[in-house]
Scaffold this motif. Structure first.
Motif, PDB file in Angstrom:
ATOM      1  N   LEU A 191     -80.257  -9.787  25.387  1.00 33.02           N
ATOM      2  CA  LEU A 191     -79.186  -8.862  25.770  1.00 33.02           C
ATOM      3  C   LEU A 191     -79.120  -8.726  27.290  1.00 33.02           C
ATOM      4  O   LEU A 191     -78.039  -8.734  27.883  1.00 33.02           O
ATOM      5  CB  LEU A 191     -79.424  -7.475  25.156  1.00 33.02           C
ATOM      6  CG  LEU A 191     -79.334  -7.354  23.641  1.00 33.02           C
ATOM      7  CD1 LEU A 191     -79.673  -5.934  23.198  1.00 33.02           C
ATOM      8  CD2 LEU A 191     -77.970  -7.767  23.135  1.00 33.02           C
ATOM      9  N   MET A 192     -80.278  -8.596  27.905  1.00 30.83           N
ATOM     10  CA  MET A 192     -80.320  -8.420  29.359  1.00 30.83           C
ATOM     11  C   MET A 192     -79.885  -9.687  30.084  1.00 30.83           C
ATOM     12  O   MET A 192     -79.180  -9.621  31.081  1.00 30.83           O
ATOM     13  CB  MET A 192     -81.727  -8.007  29.788  1.00 30.83           C
ATOM     14  CG  MET A 192     -82.090  -6.614  29.271  1.00 30.83           C
ATOM     15  SD  MET A 192     -83.775  -6.151  29.609  1.00 30.83           S
ATOM     16  CE  MET A 192     -83.671  -5.857  31.373  1.00 30.83           C
ATOM     17  N   MET A 193     -80.279 -10.822  29.577  1.00 28.97           N
ATOM     18  CA  MET A 193     -79.960 -12.081  30.242  1.00 28.97           C
ATOM     19  C   MET A 193     -78.484 -12.436  30.091  1.00 28.97           C
ATOM     20  O   MET A 193     -77.920 -13.088  30.952  1.00 28.97           O
ATOM     21  CB  MET A 193     -80.860 -13.188  29.725  1.00 28.97           C
ATOM     22  CG  MET A 193     -82.300 -12.791  29.946  1.00 28.97           C
ATOM     23  SD  MET A 193     -83.576 -13.983  30.043  1.00 28.97           S
ATOM     24  CE  MET A 193     -83.209 -15.197  31.159  1.00 28.97           C
ATOM     25  N   SER A 194     -77.851 -11.973  29.019  1.00 34.65           N
ATOM     26  CA  SER A 194     -76.442 -12.287  28.785  1.00 34.65           C
ATOM     27  C   SER A 194     -75.513 -11.239  29.385  1.00 34.65           C
ATOM     28  O   SER A 194     -74.301 -11.415  29.383  1.00 34.65           O
ATOM     29  CB  SER A 194     -76.173 -12.410  27.286  1.00 34.65           C
ATOM     30  OG  SER A 194     -76.290 -11.144  26.665  1.00 34.65           O
ATOM     31  N   GLY A 195     -76.090 -10.138  29.870  1.00 35.45           N
ATOM     32  CA  GLY A 195     -75.272  -9.089  30.459  1.00 35.45           C
ATOM     33  C   GLY A 195     -74.664  -8.149  29.438  1.00 35.45           C
ATOM     34  O   GLY A 195     -73.779  -7.363  29.754  1.00 35.45           O
ATOM     35  N   GLU A 196     -75.128  -8.237  28.187  1.00 32.12           N
ATOM     36  CA  GLU A 196     -74.610  -7.342  27.149  1.00 32.12           C
ATOM     37  C   GLU A 196     -75.129  -5.927  27.351  1.00 32.12           C
ATOM     38  O   GLU A 196     -75.968  -5.670  28.201  1.00 32.12           O
ATOM     39  CB  GLU A 196     -75.025  -7.865  25.764  1.00 32.12           C
ATOM     40  CG  GLU A 196     -74.312  -9.143  25.382  1.00 32.12           C
ATOM     41  CD  GLU A 196     -74.659  -9.584  23.973  1.00 32.12           C
ATOM     42  OE1 GLU A 196     -74.569  -8.743  23.063  1.00 32.12           O
ATOM     43  OE2 GLU A 196     -75.016 -10.760  23.809  1.00 32.12           O
ATOM     44  N   LYS A 197     -74.644  -5.018  26.528  1.00 30.73           N
ATOM     45  CA  LYS A 197     -75.031  -3.610  26.584  1.00 30.73           C
ATOM     46  C   LYS A 197     -76.524  -3.463  26.317  1.00 30.73           C
ATOM     47  O   LYS A 197     -77.030  -3.919  25.300  1.00 30.73           O
ATOM     48  CB  LYS A 197     -74.235  -2.867  25.520  1.00 30.73           C
ATOM     49  CG  LYS A 197     -73.986  -1.431  25.821  1.00 30.73           C
ATOM     50  CD  LYS A 197     -72.774  -1.286  26.702  1.00 30.73           C
ATOM     51  CE  LYS A 197     -72.196   0.091  26.578  1.00 30.73           C
ATOM     52  NZ  LYS A 197     -72.220   0.821  27.800  1.00 30.73           N
ATOM     53  N   ILE A 198     -77.213  -2.833  27.245  1.00 30.27           N
ATOM     54  CA  ILE A 198     -78.645  -2.588  27.104  1.00 30.27           C
ATOM     55  C   ILE A 198     -78.897  -1.077  27.140  1.00 30.27           C
ATOM     56  O   ILE A 198     -78.031  -0.323  27.577  1.00 30.27           O
ATOM     57  CB  ILE A 198     -79.465  -3.310  28.200  1.00 30.27           C
ATOM     58  CG1 ILE A 198     -79.037  -2.855  29.596  1.00 30.27           C
ATOM     59  CG2 ILE A 198     -79.368  -4.814  28.042  1.00 30.27           C
ATOM     60  CD1 ILE A 198     -79.891  -3.400  30.723  1.00 30.27           C
TER      61      ILE A 198
END
Length: 133
Positions: free
Chosen positions: A49-56
């Motif tokens: 999630l963090m590497m793809s820029g998704e909601k964290i």
């Protein structure tokens, strides 16, 4: 005081997780939860999630004494992941060992050490201290 989007609880104690979720609901703390029973499970889910820029998560409540990967091991790995969003981390533990409370100071990403159980006043204090969301 606005509530946060996502709160993450990383803890292997189902009773604490149940209680913490309930306190968060009563305090109108967050819109949704992410729950993990150990650091490895959390790391495996949060890294992509963090590497793809998704909601964290905006906030992580992290226990230190867990099987498989404890809180300290999780922090060591989690802090290596590059992200554009800041995640506020709180150690939430039943440990009263001064060594644990001192070790928290070694991690700049950890905001505070909270002794279990978590309460509504503590959650409201976290909300007040959060960077503007």
């Amino acid at each position: 005081m606005s509530k946060i989007d996502i709160a993450c609880i990383i803890d292997d104690d189902p009773i604490f997780v149940f209680g913490a979720k309930r306190m968060m609901q009563l305090a109108d703390f967050c819109k949704s939860f992410m729950l993990f029973k150990d650091g490895e499970e959390a790391l495996n889910a949060l890294t992509p999630l963090m590497m793809s820029g998704e909601k964290i998560p905006d906030v992580i409540l992290l226990d230190i004494n867990m099987p498989i990967m404890d809180g300290w091991q999780f922090l060591d790995e989690f802090t290596k992941i590059k992200t554009s969003r800041q995640v506020t981390i709180f150690i939430v533990s039943s440990s009263i060992d001064p060594a644990d409370q001192h070790k928290v100071q070694e991690y700049e990403h950890v905001s505070n050490f909270i002794i279990k159980p978590i309460s509504i006043p503590v959650l409201k204090e976290i909300l007040e201290d959060m960077p503007k969301l």
